[in-house]
Design a protein around this motif. Structure first.
Motif, PDB file in Angstrom:
ATOM      1  N   UNK A 200      31.717 -22.237 -56.838  1.00 45.48           N
ATOM      2  CA  UNK A 200      32.608 -23.007 -55.676  1.00 45.48           C
ATOM      3  C   UNK A 200      32.224 -22.199 -54.457  1.00 45.48           C
ATOM      4  N   UNK A 201      31.995 -21.157 -54.389  1.00 46.23           N
ATOM      5  CA  UNK A 201      31.904 -20.573 -52.892  1.00 46.23           C
ATOM      6  C   UNK A 201      30.470 -21.261 -52.207  1.00 46.23           C
ATOM      7  N   UNK A 202      29.475 -21.359 -52.971  1.00 43.65           N
ATOM      8  CA  UNK A 202      28.332 -21.823 -52.517  1.00 43.65           C
ATOM      9  C   UNK A 202      28.193 -23.055 -52.285  1.00 43.65           C
ATOM     10  N   UNK A 203      28.986 -23.978 -53.129  1.00 45.94           N
ATOM     11  CA  UNK A 203      29.179 -25.328 -53.053  1.00 45.94           C
ATOM     12  C   UNK A 203      29.944 -25.453 -51.698  1.00 45.94           C
ATOM     13  N   UNK A 204      31.116 -24.975 -51.541  1.00 46.05           N
ATOM     14  CA  UNK A 204      31.938 -25.100 -50.379  1.00 46.05           C
ATOM     15  C   UNK A 204      30.889 -24.788 -49.054  1.00 46.05           C
TER      16      UNK A 204
END
Length: 1226
Positions: free
Chosen positions: A124-128
């Motif tokens: 989720x962090x890298x996608x966001x």
């Protein structure tokens, strides 16, 4: 989306265009970031990824390319697709912004669907982060495109135009429309969901952040990018629409930021207002800084409103309570304290003004906002506001911070003064702070002066004073009035002395005080008044302010103000005096006025007509003067500025009227002043000084020091001299007397005439050598003096030997009298405890005197430990003196030594008289008898001289044979008897030795020895034999000295004479009393000694023979036999016949023959068994006595008697057999 692509004029792109014409990895543009960076101070340094650190703000303000290194290729990658750099935004405006909006919506969806599953946190962090990066890159492209390719509008030529030109003309309007759409999409910061807003408080130490954190920071990036783009458009278009949209968006953004600040302010405690910032993270902090610099730039270049104008407008509406528009209504509904919020926010926003456009903190003054702050001040100071101290304190604290950030304002200072001059009597306390800050009335002049110094300690040029811990803690450590004084001092410090600011402020302050106003001041109000004028004196013209202060204080009388206020007035004047000293100005006039007031109070305190309660209250006033004057003297570096005027004749009235506790304080003050004068004299003598204070010329210094010393001698010393004979002297009396002694050593000419020509020796006699003085006073006094090497050298100089002798004599007396001052219940008094603690040090110092040291060294005795115990040390010293006398050879030297020794002990019987009179305490009696016994024993040759023998006679008469000894109804007390018994051996041994060497009174001394021995031998002899009692008999212990000495033999001879004459004399046929105990004593004496002198041994033999002859008691006969055995055996041990033994036996036969014939023969039988020769030689005498007895009786031969005689002869060997034959033949 396909329709969008079909309308594009961008030529088709081959699959290889991306690799050949686009930068595959463009540099990431700046964005807001509060990620933790090791080594970065977040409170002072902004993020290295932000707009300021990356130079974006600087390029914007300098009208430079926003990203000179980006978008240089023909193609640019936006949202994963290649676009023609120079035309994409014009041709595909809606498409690109549509993609941008989709990305935002996608990120919002990720936020909504995200969970707290740690397993998905990384993805989720890298996608966001990727979505945010694409959006920020797009916004960067829009800024670059706007800067490079958007030109001012131009009129199209008539005719056919290229479609791109038409799009180019429409582009600004389309772009504005899309930008407005973006604002509608992202909405307001204040309306963000709670889960997104909570991302502001996330711990930034980690590396993985939730999608909500990325979404929130993307919103911040969007808001700032919109302002940048609109600003760039405005520079090129100069259109009202652009300006309107910029203003609208800016106002919304500022209101949102203020709402965020309101949310944080609701959790801020007043004590933490200045240490708690208005931003939640460094990103919102950077956004405020960006907006400030952008608006200040636009104000300078475009002549628009300043940053403070934009910020003040919503805050002003908030303060009015009737805000205009929906935004302000929402803002007002959230704030519980609009005025406090405004002060807090304005202060922290002003602090952000210290950041340059490069993000570096600088100390240069920023643009001020005093016009709006003055409005806040009026609301704070308005009576209608009815604000509490906790609110006013925070507001004034904020005002001080603004004065440090900006140039101070005369109007602000004036407004605050108008408020505080009406509230001088207020306590300015915050109840919930507890005791912190309650001590508004300074207790000492130095504390008052220090508080004033702290108020003036803020330097306007110091780097970043706001960040200091002291400034942040002012809310706790200072009240609102004290903070105002800091503002006042800061304001005056920015103006040269006597400048316009001082003239303006002086008139406004001076005009507020008149007689009625001065009399209205309470104690707290007067304290605030004094602090105010002390600050003015420090920050402005000292002498002018001091004169005005004294004039205003004089308005408090008549009638005289209450004592508490008078004490405050004195403290204030003394604090001014301290300031004069710091500036090196003469204090004579001010000190004289203060001294006169002190004298009046001291006179009232002295009068016997003054009520006790009034005296008690007066002492508080006088004590405050003592404390203040002491601080003045300790502060003065060289005492050359007329400080002596504070030591006037009021002290001569004060000291005699003091009670013990008060006297201790007064004498402690005297001691401290004397000590400071000593330090100053030494400092001037060494010519040592600091850069802050250079010494005065020697002639001036000496003149002023003599004046100070003269004041001390005149007003303090007479009382000390009159109080020296007190039986309960305070400890400080000795300290002060020692101080005067050292003063006389340094400045002998300053001492009074009655102490001349040798003031040091005169004072030492008064306080150290007089036998009437309390030993504690003497000990404490001499300990002070003997520690001073200069004084010891002085008294050790040639011709000063008597001074050392007197010191030794004083030490001896103090050791002897250490138990003389007990409480009535016999417990140790405080004076006794203090004396016991000082005596070891006194002993050490005495042993370091040259005279005492030479005696100890000559005797080969150790000087003792570092802190020798007094009593063993006294024995060591007595022994050393006795040894020194014995080593002397000439009569002159011995005579001189006798004189010195008598000086050492002085009237020793007078020293110990309190113990004898009071018959206690037991420790004192033991010490007295022991010490004098040591003198008698160790000094026996010395005491036998004609000059000293009177002392020996008095010792015997007073200690051993007092009148009570001979009075049957009185006698000696048990305590005295115990002391005598414990120490009698010392006296007997000494008396015996003295009697042996005395040339004039030997016979009398022997008589005294016999008397003492006779009395105490019987006194301590038990009625019946007791092994313990006899073995520990003091006379026996005296006779059995080890190692043996000639004097011991003489003493034993005297004891045997006493035994023979006083304890073994028969009255007719009756034996003497306690005969068994006497014989037991005699037996023990003979056993413990190894005497072989027949004259000595035969002394007790006659009575022992008589005991055997007349007493039939078994115990007596056994003891007599044992004694006889010892005597006869030791006599027989000599070579040849013992004539003395023979004579005794012959006399025994002659005296008892014819009366006790058979008993005589029986006794002689015992002797014959022990020594046959001694009896054999007496056979003729025995035979003649037998025949004589028969003849006298006239009955012829007495068969019984002859049988008894034959029995005796049978033990006498050959001579006896011959005599037996002779008897048979008759």
């Amino acid at each position: 989306m396909e329709d969008g692509f079909s309308q594009s004029l961008t030529p088709p792109v081959s699959p290889f265009a991306h690799d050949s014409q686009c930068d595959p990895s463009p540099a990431r543009p700046p964005w807001f970031s509060c990620v933790f960076e090791p080594g970065r101070d977040e409170s002072r340094t902004l993020s290295s990824e932000g707009y300021i650190a990356r130079g974006s703000l600087k390029r914007l303000l300098l009208r430079l390319d926003p990203a000179p290194g980006d978008c240089d290729a023909d193609m640019v990658d936006i949202f994963g697709f290649p676009w023609v750099t120079e035309t994409a935004l014009v041709e595909s405006t809606k498409l690109l912004f549509g993609l941008f909006k989709q990305k935002i919506l996608r990120l919002e969806t990720v936020v909504q669907n995200s969970s707290h599953d740690f397993g998905q946190a990384s993805s989720l962090h890298f996608e966001a982060e990727d979505i945010r990066r694409q959006c920020v890159q797009f916004l960067q492209y829009v800024k670059v495109f706007t800067f490079r390719f958007v030109e001012p509008p131009r009129v199209l030529e008539e005719g056919i135009t290229h479609p791109y030109e038409d799009l180019e003309v429409q582009f600004p309007s389309v772009l504005l429309e899309e930008l407005f759409g973006v604002t509608l999409l992202i909405g307001r910061l204040r309306d963000l969901p709670a889960n997104v807003q909570s991302s502001l408080t996330i711990n930034h130490q980690g590396r993985l952040f939730p999608p909500s954190w990325h979404l929130l920071h993307l919103y911040l990036d969007c808001h700032w990018a919109l302002l940048e783009i609109l600003h760039l458009l405005g520079e090129r278009m100069q259109g009202q629409v652009v300006l309107s949209l910029f203003e609208e968006h800016l106002s919304s953004l500022l209101c949102d930021l203020i709402v965020l600040a309101v949310n944080k302010y609701s959790k801020v405690r007043p004590t933490e207002a200045l240490s708690t910032h208005h931003y939640h993270c460094t990103c919102t902090k950077e956004l405020w800084i960006l907006i400030r610099h952008l608006l200040e730039h636009r104000s300078r270049v475009l002549h628009t409103q300043s940053f403070w104008s934009y910020v003040s407008e919503p805050l002003r509406g908030l303060l009015k309570g009737a805000p205009e528009g929906e935004q302000q209504v929402s803002l007002a509904g959230r704030c519980r304290d609009p005025l406090g919020l405004t002060w807090w926010l304005v202060t922290h926003l002003a602090e952000l003004g210290q950041y340059s456009r490069n993000g570096v903190l600088q100390s240069e003054k920023a643009e001020d906002n005093w016009s709006f702050v003055l409005e806040l001040l009026k609301l704070t100071c308005s009576p209608q506001g009815d604000l509490q101290e906790e609110q006013v304190r925070m507001h004034v604290h904020c005002c001080l911070s603004l004065c440090l950030l900006w140039d101070s304002s005369t109007s602000a200072v004036t407004t605050l003064w108008e408020y505080f001059c009406k509230n001088l009597n207020s306590s300015f306390t915050v109840p919930w702070l507890g005791v912190v800050g309650l001590g508004s009335v300074s207790q000492t002049p130095l504390a008052l002066s220090e508080r004033a110094r702290l108020c003036c300690s803020v330097e306007p040029g110091s780097p970043f004073p706001l960040h200091s811990a002291g400034h942040a803690q002012l809310y706790r450590s200072a009240n609102s009035f004290h903070i105002f004084l800091r503002i006042l001092a800061l304001h005056l410090s920015q103006d040269p002395a006597g400048g316009a600011r001082w003239r303006q402020i002086k008139g406004r302050i001076y005009s507020k005080f008149h007689q009625r106003r001065m009399k209205e001041l309470s104690e707290g109000g007067l304290s605030n008044f004094l602090l105010l004028f002390l600050v003015l004196a420090r920050a402005a013209e000292l002498e002018d302010v001091a004169a005005r202060t004294c004039d205003l204080l004089a308005l408090l009388a008549p009638p005289p103000p209450p004592l508490a206020q008078r004490a405050l007035v004195w403290r204030g004047q003394l604090a001014l005096l301290l300031l004069f000293l710091q500036r090196g100005l003469d204090v004579g006039a001010l000190a004289g006025r203060l001294g006169e007031a002190f004298t009046l109070a001291a006179r009232e305190f002295y009068l016997k007509t003054t009520e006790p309660a009034r005296k008690l209250a007066l002492w508080g006033l006088l004590d405050s003067y003592l404390e203040g004057v002491q601080e003045v003297f300790e502060t003065s570096a060289f005492l050359h500025l007329s400080e002596e005027r504070l030591l006037n004749d009021g002290f001569a009235l004060l000291l005699p009227a003091c009670r013990p506790s008060e006297l201790s304080s007064a004498l402690a003050f005297t001691q401290n002043v004397l000590a400071q004068l000593q330090r100053v004299l030494q400092r001037c003598a060494q010519r040592s000084h600091t850069a802050a204070a250079s010494p005065p010329p020697p002639s001036l210094a000496k003149e002023r020091h003599l004046a100070v010393a003269g004041a001390l001698w005149a007003n303090f010393f007479p009382f000390l001299r009159n109080s020296r004979l007190s039986q309960t002297p305070p400890a400080q009396l000795a300290d002060s007397a020692a101080g005067f002694t050292l003063l006389a050593l340094e400045l002998p000419g300053s001492a009074p005439q009655d102490l001349q020509p040798h003031p040091v020796l005169s004072i030492m006699h008064c306080f150290g050598w007089d036998d009437m003085l309390h030993p504690l006073l003497v000990t404490r006094y001499l300990v002070h003096l003997l520690q001073n090497n200069a004084l010891v050298s002085s008294v050790s100089a040639a011709g000063s030997g008597s001074a050392q002798t007197q010191c030794v004599r004083a030490w001896v007396r103090c050791v002897l009298q250490q138990h003389a001052h007990r409480n009535e219940d016999g417990s140790e008094s405080r004076a006794g405890q203090a004396l016991a603690s000082l005596l070891p040090e006194f002993t050490r110092l005495v042993f370091q005197l040259p005279e005492a040291g030479s005696l100890l060294q000559g005797a080969g005795l150790p000087a003792g430990a570092s802190r020798p115990q007094p009593v063993p040390a006294l024995a060591t010293f007595i022994k050393a003196v006795g040894g020194a006398y014995r080593r002397l050879e000439t009569l002159a030297e011995r005579a001189a030594m006798v004189t010195r020794a008598l000086e050492y002990v002085g009237d020793v019987l007078k020293h110990i008289k309190p113990y004898l009179v009071n018959k206690g305490p037991p420790e004192g009696l033991q010490l007295a008898y022991w010490a004098v016994g040591c003198v008698v024993k160790q000094w026996s040759p010395l005491l036998a001289t004609s000059k000293a023998q009177q002392l020996l006679f008095r010792i015997v008469d007073v200690l051993l044979l007092p009148h009570a000894v001979f009075q049957q109804d009185k006698g000696l007390s048990p305590q005295v008897l115990s002391a005598v018994k414990e120490n009698l051996p010392l006296y007997l041994q000494g008396l015996s030795a003295a009697a042996g060497v005395s040339q004039t009174q030997g016979a009398y001394l022997k008589q005294q020895l016999h008397s003492v021995t006779s009395h105490y031998l019987g006194r301590f002899l038990p009625a019946t034999p007791s092994t313990a009692a006899v073995a520990n008999h003091p006379v026996l212990l005296a006779a059995c000295e080890t190692p043996p000495s000639p004097q011991g033999a003489a003493l034993r001879q005297a004891i045997l004479h006493v035994l023979r004459e006083k304890f073994l004399q028969f009255k007719g046929h009756a034996p003497p009393p306690r005969l068994a105990s006497v014989l037991s004593f005699l037996l023990e004496l003979l056993r413990r000694t190894r005497d072989s002198n027949p004259e000595l041994l035969t002394l007790p033999l006659p009575p022992v023979l008589r005991c055997l002859m007349l007493v039939n008691e078994p115990q007596v006969r056994k003891l007599s036999t044992d004694v006889l055995q010892l005597l006869v055996e030791r006599c027989a041990a000599r070579e040849g016949p013992c004539d003395q033994l023979t004579d005794v036996l012959k006399c025994f036969i002659e005296q008892n023959a014819g009366v006790y014939d058979q008993q005589v023969y029986s006794v002689l039988e015992t002797v014959a068994i022990l020594d046959q020769a001694a009896v054999s030689i007496l056979i003729p005498v025995l035979s003649m006595s037998l025949r004589s007895t028969e003849t006298k009786r006239g009955q012829g031969i007495n068969t019984t008697l002859r049988n008894a005689y034959r029995k005796l002869l049978s033990h006498l060997g050959e001579g006896g057999q011959v005599e037996m034959i002779s008897l048979e033949e008759e």
